[in-house]
Design an enzyme around this catalytic site. Structure first.
Site, PDB file in Angstrom:
ATOM      1  N   CYS A   1      12.829  10.594  -2.260  1.00 12.04           N
ATOM      2  CA  CYS A   1      13.883   9.631  -1.872  1.00 12.04           C
ATOM      3  C   CYS A   1      13.415   8.412  -1.897  1.00 12.04           C
ATOM      4  O   CYS A   1      13.566   7.656  -1.273  1.00 12.04           O
ATOM      5  CB  CYS A   1      14.970   9.810  -1.269  1.00 12.04           C
ATOM      6  SG  CYS A   1      15.696   9.069  -1.356  1.00 12.04           S
ATOM      7  N   GLU A   2      12.369   7.744  -2.886  1.00 16.36           N
ATOM      8  CA  GLU A   2      11.977   6.674  -3.209  1.00 16.36           C
ATOM      9  C   GLU A   2      11.894   6.188  -5.013  1.00 16.36           C
ATOM     10  O   GLU A   2      11.152   7.482  -5.690  1.00 16.36           O
ATOM     11  CB  GLU A   2      10.366   6.299  -2.616  1.00 16.36           C
ATOM     12  CG  GLU A   2      11.091   6.670  -1.316  1.00 16.36           C
ATOM     13  CD  GLU A   2      10.884   5.256  -1.132  1.00 16.36           C
ATOM     14  OE1 GLU A   2      11.149   3.999  -1.196  1.00 16.36           O
ATOM     15  OE2 GLU A   2      11.740   5.077   0.540  1.00 16.36           O
TER      16      GLU A   2
ATOM     17  N   ARG B   1      -1.585   7.696  -3.074  1.00  9.67           N
ATOM     18  CA  ARG B   1      -2.282   6.503  -3.762  1.00  9.67           C
ATOM     19  C   ARG B   1      -1.377   6.433  -5.722  1.00  9.67           C
ATOM     20  O   ARG B   1      -1.729   5.193  -5.662  1.00  9.67           O
ATOM     21  CB  ARG B   1      -2.957   7.257  -4.804  1.00  9.67           C
ATOM     22  CG  ARG B   1      -4.390   7.640  -3.545  1.00  9.67           C
ATOM     23  CD  ARG B   1      -5.477   8.197  -4.493  1.00  9.67           C
ATOM     24  NE  ARG B   1      -6.673   6.932  -4.472  1.00  9.67           N
ATOM     25  CZ  ARG B   1      -6.480   6.419  -6.126  1.00  9.67           C
ATOM     26  NH1 ARG B   1      -6.103   7.356  -7.152  1.00  9.67           N
ATOM     27  NH2 ARG B   1      -7.577   5.468  -6.726  1.00  9.67           N
TER      28      ARG B   1
ATOM     29  N   GLY C   1     -17.430   2.654  -1.427  1.00 14.11           N
ATOM     30  CA  GLY C   1     -17.028   2.148  -2.026  1.00 14.11           C
ATOM     31  C   GLY C   1     -17.321   2.327  -3.954  1.00 14.11           C
ATOM     32  O   GLY C   1     -16.620   1.696  -4.293  1.00 14.11           O
TER      33      GLY C   1
ATOM     34  N   GLU D   1     -22.263   4.671   3.131  1.00 15.34           N
ATOM     35  CA  GLU D   1     -21.132   4.680   3.592  1.00 15.34           C
ATOM     36  C   GLU D   1     -19.937   5.584   2.398  1.00 15.34           C
ATOM     37  O   GLU D   1     -18.762   5.666   2.305  1.00 15.34           O
ATOM     38  CB  GLU D   1     -20.422   4.435   4.622  1.00 15.34           C
ATOM     39  CG  GLU D   1     -21.096   4.110   5.841  1.00 15.34           C
ATOM     40  CD  GLU D   1     -20.834   2.700   6.574  1.00 15.34           C
ATOM     41  OE1 GLU D   1     -19.729   1.888   6.034  1.00 15.34           O
ATOM     42  OE2 GLU D   1     -21.513   2.330   7.640  1.00 15.34           O
TER      43      GLU D   1
ATOM     44  N   GLY E   1     -17.567   7.898   0.219  1.00 15.59           N
ATOM     45  CA  GLY E   1     -17.115   8.814   0.254  1.00 15.59           C
ATOM     46  C   GLY E   1     -16.001   9.372  -0.884  1.00 15.59           C
ATOM     47  O   GLY E   1     -16.183  10.608  -1.036  1.00 15.59           O
ATOM     48  N   ARG E   2     -15.097   8.639  -1.883  1.00 15.64           N
ATOM     49  CA  ARG E   2     -14.515   8.984  -2.612  1.00 15.64           C
ATOM     50  C   ARG E   2     -15.481   9.496  -3.388  1.00 15.64           C
ATOM     51  O   ARG E   2     -15.406  10.305  -4.343  1.00 15.64           O
ATOM     52  CB  ARG E   2     -13.418   7.550  -3.102  1.00 15.64           C
ATOM     53  CG  ARG E   2     -13.031   8.481  -5.045  1.00 15.64           C
ATOM     54  CD  ARG E   2     -12.638   6.786  -5.239  1.00 15.64           C
ATOM     55  NE  ARG E   2     -12.261   5.522  -4.682  1.00 15.64           N
ATOM     56  CZ  ARG E   2     -11.120   5.395  -3.853  1.00 15.64           C
ATOM     57  NH1 ARG E   2      -9.882   5.928  -4.582  1.00 15.64           N
ATOM     58  NH2 ARG E   2     -10.557   4.199  -3.459  1.00 15.64           N
TER      59      ARG E   2
ATOM     60  N   TYR F   1      -0.765   2.159  -4.808  1.00 12.52           N
ATOM     61  CA  TYR F   1      -1.609   1.311  -5.569  1.00 12.52           C
ATOM     62  C   TYR F   1      -0.890   1.078  -6.808  1.00 12.52           C
ATOM     63  O   TYR F   1      -1.591   0.695  -7.770  1.00 12.52           O
ATOM     64  CB  TYR F   1      -2.660   2.010  -5.636  1.00 12.52           C
ATOM     65  CG  TYR F   1      -4.070   2.256  -4.291  1.00 12.52           C
ATOM     66  CD1 TYR F   1      -3.635   0.929  -3.279  1.00 12.52           C
ATOM     67  CD2 TYR F   1      -3.728   3.615  -3.545  1.00 12.52           C
ATOM     68  CE1 TYR F   1      -3.970   1.329  -2.280  1.00 12.52           C
ATOM     69  CE2 TYR F   1      -4.531   3.314  -2.558  1.00 12.52           C
ATOM     70  CZ  TYR F   1      -4.459   2.438  -1.686  1.00 12.52           C
ATOM     71  OH  TYR F   1      -4.949   2.500  -0.410  1.00 12.52           O
TER      72      TYR F   1
END
Length: 413
Positions: free
Chosen positions: A343-344, A313, A240, A274, A276-277, A317
């Site tokens: 189309c959003e 993302r 994290g 762990e 990741g990012r 977010y």
């Protein structure tokens, strides 16, 4: 900017390769990753924990491309997985089963059976119900399941509510005030072998204090369990650690390592981490072409060929990503809303971003897109999945080709 993605002769380069050269061969949009940045980020963790028995298990969900996993495996990485598919990816990448962690709040019976058959190093169980399922499947296979219990410490990681996982209100883990009872129950399950304590409090964390508070709680729990006779082997402290997307002050990895080791060293337990990012986030960019400039009385829009199906993302977010031109030009800059074709209304990569005289055909690079970019991609609006490219010095190779539209229909026949 960094030496991994930087301008040379007014053209953005990925390491020593002009991004324009890649675009000519691959087309747009595409993801581009830096080998050097992936290596440096991984080794930053490895070196910071070199004096303590630690296994760095890259969080596959952040970037599951097998070529990226193979590269990290060559540096010694393990894998944190949350599905059978991710376990298969890790194994195909050459990661040893004993260095694979299987996490996740809703593992299916099929996935648990697969993990046990492949002798995965650790299954993180998150509930009594899951423990009982693991026990039954292990009995059928006539083997002991190596399990750690994931504990929810009720710590606010001070991150986005949609990527917080360590508060009492979150769906993840066993409440810490019930943990001892769960361990006692687990010890009575014949085919469960309790080996550790696991925790993960969220993603994109930029302050060390939430970690310190959570890890202290977990160390206290582990100490109490050892006194009760549990033969623990390891602590799994999750990941994290965040990166700089805009103006965040990010955590120094050496300080992070020192904090962890100071807390857990008296326990003499092995450590799983762990990240990741922090390993892959700033190692990747999304390159996209301006299709045209749409002007209204209030705004002008730079309409791209990349959409929220390629990079979700910002839509999910409200996440910020820096956006820069591949060809740098000087002069008066104007404001643009940088948008995709999906189309959003949420298909927006950035509002009021300033560029010099954008026009159709210009290439833009969406920065820090190496984590949760391609991995969250979809075929929404029946758009093909984005190709991926890995750069190594003066060379680059396509590590996922562009999906053909016809391939999208294959499962519907």
């Amino acid at each position: 900017m960094s030496t991994y993605f930087d301008y040379k002769n007014s053209t953005l380069n990925a390491e020593a390769v002009p991004v324009t050269d890649i675009a000519k061969k691959v087309g747009t949009p595409f993801y581009c990753y830096s080998t050097d940045r992936l290596e440096d980020n991984y080794l930053e963790f490895k070196q910071a924990f070199s004096d303590y028995p630690t296994t760095i298990c890259f969080a596959v969900k952040a970037n599951p491309n097998i070529h990226v996993l193979k590269l990290l495996a060559s540096f010694g990485s393990g894998a944190d997985t949350v599905s059978q598919g991710e376990i298969i990816r890790a194994l195909k990448a050459g990661i040893k089963p004993e260095k694979i962690v299987f996490s996740g709040v809703g593992k299916t019976k099929e996935e648990i059976k697969f993990a046990l058959e492949k002798n995965i190093g650790q299954i993180n169980a998150e509930s009594l119900e899951e423990l009982e399922i693991i026990n039954r499947i292990a009995e059928q296979l006539r083997k002991k399941a190596k399990v750690s219990l994931r504990i929810n410490p009720d710590i606010d990681a001070k991150t986005h509510e949609k990527i917080s996982t360590g508060k009492k209100s979150d769906k993840f883990g066993i409440p810490i005030d019930e943990a001892k009872k769960f361990y006692e129950t687990a010890s009575k399950l014949r085919y469960i072998k309790i080996e550790g304590v696991a925790i993960h409090i969220g993603s994109q964390i930029t302050e060390i204090e939430p970690y310190k508070a959570a890890f202290t709680k977990i160390a206290e729990l582990a100490t109490a369990l050892i006194k009760r006779g549990f033969e623990l082997k390891r602590l799994d402290l999750g990941g994290g650690v965040g990166i700089k997307y805009k103006n965040e002050e990010v955590i120094d990895i050496k300080a992070y390592a020192k904090t962890i080791i100071n807390i857990i060293k008296p326990l003499e337990l092995k450590l799983f981490l762990e990240p990741g990012r922090r390993i892959c986030g700033d190692a990747g960019i999304l390159v996209t072409e301006v299709q045209f400039i749409k002007k209204t009385s209030e705004r002008q829009f730079a309409v791209l060929d990349a959409g929220m199906n390629d990079l979700a993302r910002p839509a999910i977010y409200g996440a910020y990503h820096d956006i820069i031109p591949v060809k740098d030009r000087e002069g008066h800059k104007s404001s643009y809303d940088v948008v995709g074709p999906v189309c959003e209304s949420s298909d927006i990569f950035g509002r009021d971003r300033k560029f010099f005289n954008l026009k159709a055909g210009d290439l833009l690079a969406i920065m820090n897109a190496g984590a949760y970019g391609s991995s969250m991609g979809s075929n929404y609006n029946t758009r093909p999945l984005t190709p991926e490219v890995l750069v190594d010095g003066k060379k680059f190779k396509v590590i996922r080709r562009k999906q053909k539209i016809s391939e999208i229909f294959e499962l519907e026949r």
